[in-house]
Design a protein around this motif. Structure first.
Motif, PDB file in Angstrom:
ATOM      1  N   ASP A  42      42.267  47.196  52.446  1.00  0.00           N
ATOM      2  CA  ASP A  42      42.795  46.414  51.323  1.00  0.00           C
ATOM      3  C   ASP A  42      41.810  46.574  50.172  1.00  0.00           C
ATOM      4  OD1 ASP A  42      43.743  44.600  49.488  1.00  0.00           O
ATOM      5  OD2 ASP A  42      43.587  42.862  50.800  1.00  0.00           O
ATOM      6  N   PHE A  43      42.244  47.287  49.148  1.00  0.00           N
ATOM      7  CA  PHE A  43      41.399  47.560  47.989  1.00  0.00           C
ATOM      8  C   PHE A  43      41.573  46.515  46.885  1.00  0.00           C
ATOM      9  CE2 PHE A  43      41.886  51.562  50.178  1.00  0.00           C
ATOM     10  CZ  PHE A  43      40.615  52.107  50.119  1.00  0.00           C
ATOM     11  N   HIS A  44      42.365  45.492  47.141  1.00  0.00           N
ATOM     12  CA  HIS A  44      42.692  44.509  46.112  1.00  0.00           C
ATOM     13  C   HIS A  44      42.114  43.138  46.401  1.00  0.00           C
ATOM     14  CE1 HIS A  44      45.316  47.426  44.312  1.00  0.00           C
ATOM     15  NE2 HIS A  44      45.849  47.645  45.496  1.00  0.00           N
ATOM     16  N   MET A  66      38.506  35.516  35.425  1.00  0.00           N
ATOM     17  CA  MET A  66      38.381  36.947  35.228  1.00  0.00           C
ATOM     18  C   MET A  66      38.992  37.671  36.417  1.00  0.00           C
ATOM     19  SD  MET A  66      35.016  39.129  34.306  1.00  0.00           S
ATOM     20  CE  MET A  66      34.272  39.651  35.823  1.00  0.00           C
ATOM     21  N   ASN A  67      39.798  38.658  36.150  1.00  0.00           N
ATOM     22  CA  ASN A  67      40.429  39.443  37.210  1.00  0.00           C
ATOM     23  C   ASN A  67      39.427  40.469  37.724  1.00  0.00           C
ATOM     24  OD1 ASN A  67      41.975  40.985  38.896  1.00  0.00           O
ATOM     25  ND2 ASN A  67      43.532  41.469  37.392  1.00  0.00           N
ATOM     26  N   THR A  68      39.041  40.352  38.991  1.00  0.00           N
ATOM     27  CA  THR A  68      38.078  41.281  39.573  1.00  0.00           C
ATOM     28  C   THR A  68      38.732  42.250  40.538  1.00  0.00           C
ATOM     29  OG1 THR A  68      37.572  39.705  41.319  1.00  0.00           O
ATOM     30  CG2 THR A  68      36.164  39.657  39.357  1.00  0.00           C
ATOM     31  N   GLN A  69      40.041  42.255  40.604  1.00  0.00           N
ATOM     32  CA  GLN A  69      40.725  43.152  41.523  1.00  0.00           C
ATOM     33  C   GLN A  69      40.766  44.559  40.948  1.00  0.00           C
ATOM     34  OE1 GLN A  69      44.585  41.584  42.323  1.00  0.00           O
ATOM     35  NE2 GLN A  69      43.814  40.062  43.746  1.00  0.00           N
ATOM     36  N   TYR A  70      40.685  45.550  41.859  1.00  0.00           N
ATOM     37  CA  TYR A  70      40.866  46.927  41.452  1.00  0.00           C
ATOM     38  C   TYR A  70      42.346  47.170  41.233  1.00  0.00           C
ATOM     39  CZ  TYR A  70      36.129  48.198  42.810  1.00  0.00           C
ATOM     40  OH  TYR A  70      34.781  48.300  42.891  1.00  0.00           O
ATOM     41  N   ASN A  71      42.663  47.958  40.272  1.00  0.00           N
ATOM     42  CA  ASN A  71      44.026  48.418  40.061  1.00  0.00           C
ATOM     43  C   ASN A  71      44.029  49.910  40.327  1.00  0.00           C
ATOM     44  OD1 ASN A  71      45.124  45.913  39.178  1.00  0.00           O
ATOM     45  ND2 ASN A  71      43.987  46.184  37.293  1.00  0.00           N
ATOM     46  N   PHE A  72      45.164  50.415  40.770  1.00  0.00           N
ATOM     47  CA  PHE A  72      45.240  51.845  41.046  1.00  0.00           C
ATOM     48  C   PHE A  72      45.086  52.607  39.761  1.00  0.00           C
ATOM     49  CE2 PHE A  72      47.250  50.278  44.919  1.00  0.00           C
ATOM     50  CZ  PHE A  72      46.575  51.035  45.837  1.00  0.00           C
ATOM     51  N   PRO A  73      44.493  53.761  39.753  1.00  0.00           N
ATOM     52  CA  PRO A  73      43.813  54.409  40.884  1.00  0.00           C
ATOM     53  C   PRO A  73      42.381  53.920  41.033  1.00  0.00           C
ATOM     54  CG  PRO A  73      43.813  55.881  39.011  1.00  0.00           C
ATOM     55  CD  PRO A  73      44.567  54.642  38.580  1.00  0.00           C
ATOM     56  N   ILE A  74      41.789  54.248  42.166  1.00  0.00           N
ATOM     57  CA  ILE A  74      40.381  53.945  42.423  1.00  0.00           C
ATOM     58  C   ILE A  74      39.681  55.278  42.675  1.00  0.00           C
ATOM     59  CG2 ILE A  74      40.808  53.554  44.885  1.00  0.00           C
ATOM     60  CD1 ILE A  74      38.518  51.513  44.857  1.00  0.00           C
ATOM     61  N   SER A  75      38.517  55.450  42.096  1.00  0.00           N
ATOM     62  CA  SER A  75      37.793  56.706  42.288  1.00  0.00           C
ATOM     63  C   SER A  75      37.118  56.702  43.657  1.00  0.00           C
ATOM     64  CB  SER A  75      36.744  56.899  41.186  1.00  0.00           C
ATOM     65  OG  SER A  75      35.686  55.986  41.341  1.00  0.00           O
ATOM     66  N   SER A  76      36.910  57.882  44.200  1.00  0.00           N
ATOM     67  CA  SER A  76      36.246  57.967  45.501  1.00  0.00           C
ATOM     68  C   SER A  76      34.813  57.463  45.402  1.00  0.00           C
ATOM     69  CB  SER A  76      36.293  59.393  46.040  1.00  0.00           C
ATOM     70  OG  SER A  76      35.662  60.278  45.134  1.00  0.00           O
ATOM     71  N   ASP A 129      30.874  53.207  46.975  1.00  0.00           N
ATOM     72  CA  ASP A 129      29.835  52.268  46.536  1.00  0.00           C
ATOM     73  C   ASP A 129      30.092  50.838  47.002  1.00  0.00           C
ATOM     74  OD1 ASP A 129      28.365  54.230  45.288  1.00  0.00           O
ATOM     75  OD2 ASP A 129      29.166  53.813  43.287  1.00  0.00           O
ATOM     76  N   CYS A 130      31.262  50.567  47.559  1.00  0.00           N
ATOM     77  CA  CYS A 130      31.630  49.208  47.978  1.00  0.00           C
ATOM     78  C   CYS A 130      31.205  48.928  49.413  1.00  0.00           C
ATOM     79  CB  CYS A 130      33.146  49.025  47.886  1.00  0.00           C
ATOM     80  SG  CYS A 130      33.775  49.014  46.202  1.00  0.00           S
ATOM     81  N   ALA A 131      30.953  47.663  49.703  1.00  0.00           N
ATOM     82  CA  ALA A 131      30.746  47.228  51.082  1.00  0.00           C
ATOM     83  C   ALA A 131      32.113  47.072  51.734  1.00  0.00           C
ATOM     84  CB  ALA A 131      30.000  45.896  51.114  1.00  0.00           C
ATOM     85  N   VAL A 132      32.199  47.351  53.014  1.00  0.00           N
ATOM     86  CA  VAL A 132      33.439  47.149  53.766  1.00  0.00           C
ATOM     87  C   VAL A 132      33.220  45.963  54.695  1.00  0.00           C
ATOM     88  CG1 VAL A 132      35.068  48.129  55.415  1.00  0.00           C
ATOM     89  CG2 VAL A 132      34.078  49.577  53.624  1.00  0.00           C
ATOM     90  N   LYS A 133      34.133  44.988  54.607  1.00  0.00           N
ATOM     91  CA  LYS A 133      34.051  43.785  55.427  1.00  0.00           C
ATOM     92  C   LYS A 133      35.371  43.559  56.139  1.00  0.00           C
ATOM     93  CE  LYS A 133      30.752  41.282  52.517  1.00  0.00           C
ATOM     94  NZ  LYS A 133      30.500  39.992  51.820  1.00  0.00           N
ATOM     95  N   THR A 134      35.306  42.740  57.198  1.00  0.00           N
ATOM     96  CA  THR A 134      36.525  42.318  57.884  1.00  0.00           C
ATOM     97  C   THR A 134      37.161  41.184  57.086  1.00  0.00           C
ATOM     98  OG1 THR A 134      35.441  40.609  59.197  1.00  0.00           O
ATOM     99  CG2 THR A 134      35.516  42.842  60.144  1.00  0.00           C
ATOM    100  N   ILE A 135      38.349  40.808  57.491  1.00  0.00           N
ATOM    101  CA  ILE A 135      39.037  39.677  56.864  1.00  0.00           C
ATOM    102  C   ILE A 135      38.207  38.405  57.023  1.00  0.00           C
ATOM    103  CG2 ILE A 135      41.100  38.221  57.025  1.00  0.00           C
ATOM    104  CD1 ILE A 135      42.633  40.792  57.811  1.00  0.00           C
ATOM    105  N   ARG A 144      34.854  42.478  43.588  1.00  0.00           N
ATOM    106  CA  ARG A 144      34.972  43.832  43.046  1.00  0.00           C
ATOM    107  C   ARG A 144      34.221  44.879  43.878  1.00  0.00           C
ATOM    108  NH1 ARG A 144      37.177  46.170  38.957  1.00  0.00           N
ATOM    109  NH2 ARG A 144      36.240  47.924  37.896  1.00  0.00           N
ATOM    110  N   ASP A 145      33.160  44.485  44.527  1.00  0.00           N
ATOM    111  CA  ASP A 145      32.351  45.443  45.262  1.00  0.00           C
ATOM    112  C   ASP A 145      32.600  45.415  46.772  1.00  0.00           C
ATOM    113  OD1 ASP A 145      31.273  42.937  45.565  1.00  0.00           O
ATOM    114  OD2 ASP A 145      29.194  43.588  45.392  1.00  0.00           O
ATOM    115  N   VAL A 146      33.744  44.838  47.181  1.00  0.00           N
ATOM    116  CA  VAL A 146      34.070  44.724  48.607  1.00  0.00           C
ATOM    117  C   VAL A 146      35.469  45.269  48.869  1.00  0.00           C
ATOM    118  CG1 VAL A 146      34.483  43.114  50.508  1.00  0.00           C
ATOM    119  CG2 VAL A 146      32.580  42.721  48.948  1.00  0.00           C
ATOM    120  N   ILE A 147      35.575  46.074  49.923  1.00  0.00           N
ATOM    121  CA  ILE A 147      36.861  46.556  50.415  1.00  0.00           C
ATOM    122  C   ILE A 147      37.056  45.936  51.793  1.00  0.00           C
ATOM    123  CG2 ILE A 147      38.157  48.587  51.177  1.00  0.00           C
ATOM    124  CD1 ILE A 147      36.502  50.186  49.071  1.00  0.00           C
ATOM    125  N   ILE A 148      38.239  45.443  52.060  1.00  0.00           N
ATOM    126  CA  ILE A 148      38.529  44.792  53.336  1.00  0.00           C
ATOM    127  C   ILE A 148      39.183  45.789  54.293  1.00  0.00           C
ATOM    128  CG2 ILE A 148      39.830  42.936  54.474  1.00  0.00           C
ATOM    129  CD1 ILE A 148      37.570  41.943  52.639  1.00  0.00           C
TER     130      ILE A 148
END
Length: 124
Positions: free
Chosen positions: A69-71, A1-11, A16-22, A75-79
């Motif tokens: 990195d939004f991709h 299953m593809n869990t990547q966000y595709n553009f656009p992404i809503s604010s 609502d996403c967690a932000v993590k390091t690489i 799905r619930d994590v932004i890098i």
């Protein structure tokens, strides 16, 4: 299953996403996305740092859109693509002292700090 966000992404999705390091370290969350009212572009992203991350307290950091990195594969994590050491000394502000008024110098400082050119559309 593809869990990547595709553009656009809503604010609201971004905040609502967690932000993590690489390295999968939890940094915090996106508190807000500041828009340039002249160009319509994202001026910077406001990152709310978790209290224990680098002992920064609850500091808010300003980062260019390009620093994320939004991709990712979750799905619930932004890098955030910046190293911990870079975030430690990053331009930021306290929750009760947001930048006000013209912010051209602050926005340029944010972009320069992370090594990105500030793109500004010329209005004719």
């Amino acid at each position: 299953m593809n869990t990547q966000y595709n553009f656009p992404i809503s604010s609201s999705t971004a905040t609502d996403c967690a932000v993590k390091t690489i390295k999968d370290e939890v940094v915090g969350t996106i508190k807000d996305i500041m828009l340039d009212t002249e160009t319509g572009e994202v001026a910077y992203v406001v990152l709310s740092v978790d209290t224990g991350f680098l002992n920064l307290g609850s500091k808010l950091l300003a980062l260019p859109w390009e620093a994320f990195d939004f991709h990712g594969h979750q799905r619930d994590v932004i890098i955030v693509k910046a190293a911990k050491e870079k975030l430690e000394n990053a331009p930021g502000f306290d929750n009760d002292a947001w930048p006000v008024g013209p912010q051209y110098e602050f926005i340029n400082e944010v972009h320069t700090y992370y090594g990105f050119d500030r793109r500004r559309a010329l209005i004719e």
